[in-house]
Motif scaffolding. Structure first.
Motif, mmCIF file in Angstrom:
data_model
loop_
_atom_site.group_PDB
_atom_site.id
_atom_site.type_symbol
_atom_site.label_atom_id
_atom_site.label_comp_id
_atom_site.label_asym_id
_atom_site.label_seq_id
_atom_site.Cartn_x
_atom_site.Cartn_y
_atom_site.Cartn_z
ATOM 1 N N LYS A 200 -8.468 12.424 -1.304
ATOM 2 C CA LYS A 200 -9.360 11.258 -1.183
ATOM 3 C C LYS A 200 -8.582 9.966 -1.490
ATOM 4 O O LYS A 200 -8.698 8.970 -0.782
ATOM 5 C CB LYS A 200 -10.533 11.431 -2.171
ATOM 6 C CG LYS A 200 -11.766 10.665 -1.780
ATOM 7 C CD LYS A 200 -12.967 11.094 -2.598
ATOM 8 C CE LYS A 200 -12.830 10.573 -4.017
ATOM 9 N NZ LYS A 200 -13.808 11.083 -4.970
ATOM 10 N N ILE A 201 -7.772 10.018 -2.544
ATOM 11 C CA ILE A 201 -7.018 8.829 -2.946
ATOM 12 C C ILE A 201 -5.991 8.464 -1.865
ATOM 13 O O ILE A 201 -5.862 7.305 -1.471
ATOM 14 C CB ILE A 201 -6.330 9.068 -4.316
ATOM 15 C CG1 ILE A 201 -7.393 9.159 -5.417
ATOM 16 C CG2 ILE A 201 -5.312 7.973 -4.630
ATOM 17 C CD1 ILE A 201 -6.897 9.742 -6.733
ATOM 18 N N ARG B 158 0.842 -1.197 0.000
ATOM 19 C CA ARG B 158 0.000 0.000 0.000
ATOM 20 C C ARG B 158 0.879 1.250 0.000
ATOM 21 O O ARG B 158 2.070 1.180 0.313
ATOM 22 C CB ARG B 158 -0.875 0.005 1.270
ATOM 23 C CG ARG B 158 -1.832 -1.174 1.369
ATOM 24 C CD ARG B 158 -3.077 -0.904 0.552
ATOM 25 N NE ARG B 158 -4.150 -1.827 0.871
ATOM 26 C CZ ARG B 158 -5.437 -1.541 0.722
ATOM 27 N NH1 ARG B 158 -5.808 -0.354 0.256
ATOM 28 N NH2 ARG B 158 -6.353 -2.419 1.003
ATOM 29 N N LYS C 288 -5.999 9.200 1.299
ATOM 30 C CA LYS C 288 -6.673 8.712 2.510
ATOM 31 C C LYS C 288 -7.086 7.250 2.382
ATOM 32 O O LYS C 288 -7.140 6.525 3.356
ATOM 33 C CB LYS C 288 -7.919 9.558 2.790
ATOM 34 C CG LYS C 288 -7.634 10.699 3.723
ATOM 35 C CD LYS C 288 -8.916 11.332 4.255
ATOM 36 C CE LYS C 288 -8.597 12.748 4.692
ATOM 37 N NZ LYS C 288 -9.435 13.755 4.063
ATOM 38 N N SER C 289 -7.367 6.806 1.146
ATOM 39 C CA SER C 289 -7.806 5.409 0.959
ATOM 40 C C SER C 289 -6.624 4.441 1.010
ATOM 41 O O SER C 289 -6.806 3.234 0.900
ATOM 42 C CB SER C 289 -8.553 5.275 -0.373
ATOM 43 O OG SER C 289 -7.613 5.326 -1.448
ATOM 44 N N ASN C 290 -5.408 4.969 1.170
ATOM 45 C CA ASN C 290 -4.188 4.152 1.216
ATOM 46 C C ASN C 290 -4.162 3.148 0.044
ATOM 47 O O ASN C 290 -4.218 1.937 0.241
ATOM 48 C CB ASN C 290 -4.087 3.421 2.565
ATOM 49 C CG ASN C 290 -2.670 2.936 2.830
ATOM 50 O OD1 ASN C 290 -1.710 3.373 2.184
ATOM 51 N ND2 ASN C 290 -2.535 1.990 3.751
ATOM 52 N N PRO C 291 -4.062 3.662 -1.182
ATOM 53 C CA PRO C 291 -4.214 2.809 -2.371
ATOM 54 C C PRO C 291 -3.090 1.788 -2.534
ATOM 55 O O PRO C 291 -2.046 1.893 -1.893
ATOM 56 C CB PRO C 291 -4.163 3.827 -3.519
ATOM 57 C CG PRO C 291 -3.411 4.993 -2.978
ATOM 58 C CD PRO C 291 -3.749 5.054 -1.525
#
Ligand SMILES: [Fe+2]
Length: 220
Positions: free
Chosen positions: A46-47, A4, A49-52
Motif C-alpha cells: 500500500k505504501i 518521491r 503504491k502511494s509513491n511516498p
C-alpha cells in the motif's frame, strides 16, 4: 523539489526485497506468524503504491558501524543476499541511532539501528517502520518490550538468540508480539545484522517509547 520513492529506485528495490522475504518466507506452520507476514507485506505494498515522499536525513554512523562491512559480507553469502546487495547502494544514506535517551556505555559501542521507512523517513510512511539493527559480536541487548507494536526480526547475518530460547541463523524470522519481553544475545565471533518491521497504530510508531524492562545488571 519534492522527491518521491520512484525517483530513488534503490530504495524501491530495498522494499521489494523485504516484501519478498515476507511473501516467500515460511511461517513455520504458525497462523499468527503468517498473518503478521501478510499484514507487513500488505502495508508495504500500500505504501509503495502511494509513491511516498523521500525526505533525506543527515547520515550518521555509530561505533558499531565499524562492523557494518563484515555484516554485509556475511549476508552476501546468506539467504538474504539480494537484500544485502541493495543495502550496499543505500548505505551512505543511513542514519544510525540509539533510540534510548540513556544508553549504557557498553551498549553504545555495540548497537545501533536505522530506519528506512516510517514516520521519520527517509521514505515517509504511517503504520509501519522498516529498519535495520546491527550488533557487534558478543553483544547483550537488554530485556525490553514494545507496547501496541508487533515486531518481527529477520536475520541477515550472524548467530543470535532471544530469551535463551534457540540460536537463530540467517533467514530466520522471529515475531515479538506487543508487550512480550525480549532480550537478545549475539555470538562472540561475528556481528549480527537484523532487518525489522514494526507494525502498529500510527501515533505509537511516531513516538515509540524506548525503554528497557529493567536496567542491565551492571552498567559499565
Ligand atoms: Fe525489540
Amino acid at each position: 523539489m519534492e522527491i518521491r520513492l520512484s525517483d530513488v529506485p534503490d530504495w524501491g528495490y530495498v522494499f521489494q526485497e523485504i516484501d519478498q522475504v515476507y511473501r516467500l518466507g515460511s511461517a513455520g506452520g504458525s497462523t499468527i506468524i503468517r498473518s503478521h507476514q501478510r499484514r507487513v507485506r500488505e502495508t508495504i505494498s500500500k505504501i509503495v503504491k502511494s509513491n511516498p515522499y523521500y525526505t533525506p536525513r543527515q547520515p550518521e554512523n555509530k561505533p558499531v558501524s565499524a562492523h557494518w562491512g563484515r555484516a554485509l559480507d556475511l549476508a552476501d553469502s546468506g539467504p538474504l543476499a539480494n537484500l544485502s546487495r541493495v543495502l550496499y547502494r543505500v548505505e551512505s544514506q543511513l542514519t544510525w541511532e540509539y533510540g534510548y535517551q540513556k544508553v549504557p556505555r557498553e551498549l553504545a559501542k555495540r548497537y545501533a539501528y536505522c530506519e528506512m521507512m516510517g514516520p521519520q523517513g527517509p521514505i515517509q510512511a504511517e503504520g509501519l517502520i522498516l529498519g535495520l539493527v546491527l550488533f557487534a559480536p558478543g553483544t547483550t541487548y537488554p530485556q525490553h518490550r514494545h507496547d501496541e507494536i508487533e515486531e518481527s526480526y529477520i536475520s541477515l547475518a550472524g548467530a543470535w538468540s532471544e530469551n535463551d530460547n534457540a540460536v537463530y541463523a540467517p533467514g530466520s524470522l522471529i515475531l515479538n508480539r506487543s508487550t512480550q519481553h525480549h532480550r537478545i544475545t549475539v555470538g562472540i565471533r561475528e556481528p549480527c545484522l537484523l532487518a525489522y518491521a514494526w507494525i502498529g497504530p500510527p501515533e505509537r510508531l511516531t513516538a515509540p517509547e524506548f525503554r528497557f524492562s529493567k536496567l542491565p545488571r551492571r552498567q559499565i
